[in-house]
Enzyme design. Structure first.
Site, PDB file in Angstrom:
ATOM      1  N   GLU A 254      44.875  22.048 -12.420  1.00 42.63           N
ATOM      2  CA  GLU A 254      45.197  20.630 -12.166  1.00 42.63           C
ATOM      3  C   GLU A 254      44.794  20.366 -10.727  1.00 42.63           C
ATOM      4  O   GLU A 254      45.411  20.873  -9.796  1.00 42.63           O
ATOM      5  CB  GLU A 254      46.683  20.370 -12.419  1.00 42.63           C
ATOM      6  CG  GLU A 254      47.005  18.900 -12.580  1.00 42.63           C
ATOM      7  CD  GLU A 254      47.269  18.214 -11.245  1.00 42.63           C
ATOM      8  OE1 GLU A 254      46.367  17.462 -10.783  1.00 42.63           O
ATOM      9  OE2 GLU A 254      48.335  18.431 -10.674  1.00 42.63           O
ATOM     10  N   CYS A 288      48.217  13.948  -5.497  1.00 39.69           N
ATOM     11  CA  CYS A 288      46.932  13.987  -6.196  1.00 39.69           C
ATOM     12  C   CYS A 288      46.647  12.683  -6.919  1.00 39.69           C
ATOM     13  O   CYS A 288      45.490  12.348  -7.174  1.00 39.69           O
ATOM     14  CB  CYS A 288      46.895  15.166  -7.175  1.00 39.69           C
ATOM     15  SG  CYS A 288      48.151  15.111  -8.462  1.00 39.69           S
ATOM     16  N   PHE A 384      44.329  12.490   1.304  1.00 36.79           N
ATOM     17  CA  PHE A 384      45.654  13.058   1.488  1.00 36.79           C
ATOM     18  C   PHE A 384      46.285  12.552   2.788  1.00 36.79           C
ATOM     19  O   PHE A 384      46.849  13.308   3.581  1.00 36.79           O
ATOM     20  CB  PHE A 384      45.626  14.586   1.434  1.00 36.79           C
ATOM     21  CG  PHE A 384      46.270  15.140   0.183  1.00 36.79           C
ATOM     22  CD1 PHE A 384      45.848  14.715  -1.067  1.00 36.79           C
ATOM     23  CD2 PHE A 384      47.294  16.066   0.250  1.00 36.79           C
ATOM     24  CE1 PHE A 384      46.445  15.206  -2.217  1.00 36.79           C
ATOM     25  CE2 PHE A 384      47.897  16.557  -0.900  1.00 36.79           C
ATOM     26  CZ  PHE A 384      47.465  16.130  -2.136  1.00 36.79           C
TER      27      PHE A 384
END
Length: 487
Positions: A254, A288, A384
């Site tokens: 993932e 994410c 991020f």
């Protein structure tokens, strides 16, 4: 409430592997991002620590798989209750290690308990099928444990992104070796160890080994480990997939995202800006599923940007342990430098800085960039950081092209006054999650989670996907008596 579960005396300079033990790999100093001071010190696992843990897990796993499903379920449900019971003690560790604000830490604990309860429920689900067969013969397809599952988890939602794999792996009869991010070893690892230890999980079934790339590589190579479940960056995920795949392990990846939130010109600008702010700035953009591309139709563009800038100017930023703030610190000095470089480079390439672009310590102000176009770093890269990167578009075909531009395919949101119009656009998007009239950050214990393209390798985790992920099919046939063959 009983005595606190977490005590630095237990883990200082140690690993959790058949109890709290001294490591072979030295120690890790864990930094508190808000103060940039050392918060605690834990053991660092090396290859020999991984080998011992994997061998112990392999030895313990058969007895665990042989337990009744009710017995495994009872331990999982007790662990979920402990997460709720001890939440006031556990939340500050999430806040201090990962820079989470209080509300985010509370939600993370709530979701973690939900993931464990979901896993507990699946322990007693049907785990097989009766297949067509010839007379006198019974043919069964049975779901069986893989054996030992390695879990490698990141820093941003350390508890949830560890426990969402640990719990279903245990529920289906596997043992687990968990390597939390070395920046969040308590909330991403030792907290889970203590909860399951207190819930009565037998020794040897869960090992927590904070470590760096050496430990991760060892997990991908160890012959006692059957599966590696990795959550993290696409770059690191490629390396995990390459090494684990070469050793014929099952791999669940993932990975990152550059998630589009598409705002159509029939949306309410106030509601649209609220969704954009939440999607772009939640947990400092360190998610994410962060709305990494705000694609806004030209007719509503200026109104949304104006409202976003106003929100950026009013959201308090600072140390979550020292006040009521909306955004906390980024995880490290290196990450702050990278975020600021992306903002600076994007402005140098022609985008306009409308709000933010400043920082104090590791706390980066919520930032709004407009005029962001393909080719600019803020359009192309997973940042991020708390950056709302706004790109204008004219029609739905252009919106779909901009949304699909690039390697990622995790999550997307569409805000529109017309559900039909939004669904028509949504059908063109290459993503694993699609949210109509919602922003991009959404997950839960009951929903299969994973992305397309470079956001994953096609696997899914949580909800109905867990049985597929953490077990494998075994075909069994039974005849009442053996019969002779022609030879």
């Amino acid at each position: 409430m009983s005595e606190p579960l977490l005590s630095a005396d237990a883990w200082t300079d140690r690993l959790f592997s058949d109890g709290w033990v001294k490591p072979s790999g030295g120690v890790i100093a864990v930094q508190e991002p808000a103060t940039e001071t050392v918060l605690t010190q834990v053991g660092r696992a090396d290859r020999s620590d991984v080998a011992r843990a994997a061998a112990s897990a392999k030895a313990a796993q058969p007895a665990w798989a042989a337990l009744t499903a009710d017995a495994r379920q009872a331990i999982l449900l007790r662990a979920a209750d402990l997460l709720v019971e001890h939440a006031p003690d556990l939340a500050p560790w999430i806040m201090r290690e990962s820079g989470s604000v209080a509300a985010k830490a509370a939600v993370e604990l709530e979701h973690a308990a939900g993931f464990v309860r979901q896993a507990g429920a699946m322990a007693t689900e049907a785990a097989g099928l009766v297949l067509p067969s010839s007379p006198g013969k019974t043919s069964i397809a049975r779901r069986v444990p893989l054996g030992v599952v390695a879990v490698i988890s990141p820093f941003n939602f350390p508890l949830v992104l560890s426990i969402r794999a640990v719990a279903p792996a245990l529920a289906t009869g596997n043992a687990v070796v968990l390597k939390p991010d070395p920046r969040t070893p308590i909330s991403g690892g030792f907290l889970i160890a203590r909860v399951f230890e207190a819930a009565g999980l037998p020794a040897g079934l869960l090992h927590v080994l904070p470590g760096d790339a050496e430990a991760g590589d060892a997990l991908c190579r160890d012959p006692n480990i059957a599966m590696v479940a990795f959550t993290g960056s696409t770059g690191a995920g490629r390396k995990v997939g390459e090494v684990a795949g070469a050793h014929l392990k099952k791999v669940a990846l993932e990975l990152g995202g550059k998630n589009p939130l598409i705002i159509l010109d029939d949306a309410d600008p106030d509601v649209a800006a609220s969704n954009a702010a939440w999607g772009a700035w939640l947990h400092q953009g360190q998610v994410c599923m962060t709305a990494g591309r705000l694609l806004v139709q030209r007719g509503i563009h200026d109104a949304v940007v104006e409202r976003l800038a106003a929100k950026a100017g009013h959201l308090p930023v600072g140390d979550p342990m020292r006040g009521d703030v909306a955004l906390g610190p980024l995880i490290s000095r290196g990450q702050l430098d990278r975020v600021h470089a992306i903002v600076s480079d994007t402005v140098a390439d022609g985008a306009r800085l409308v709000a933010g672009g400043t920082h104090k310590g590791l706390c980066y102000a919520p930032t709004v960039l407009t005029g962001v176009a393909p080719g600019m770093r803020a359009f192309e890269e997973e940042i991020f950081g708390p950056i709302a990167a706004v790109t204008v578009f004219d029609d739905l075909d252009e919106a779909a092209r901009l949304a699909n531009d690039g390697p990622y395919g995790l999550s997307a949101g569409i805000i529109s006054g017309s559900v039909g119009r939004a669904m028509t656009l949504g059908a063109k998007l290459e993503v694993g999650h699609l949210h109509i009239n919602d922003q991009t950050v959404d997950a839960g214990p009951h929903s299969p989670f994973g992305g397309m393209k470079a956001s994953g390798n096609g696997t899914r985790i949580s909800g109905p996907a867990n049985l597929d992920e953490f077990t494998t099919w075994r075909w069994e046939t039974v005849k009442a008596a053996a019969t002779a063959y022609p030879f």
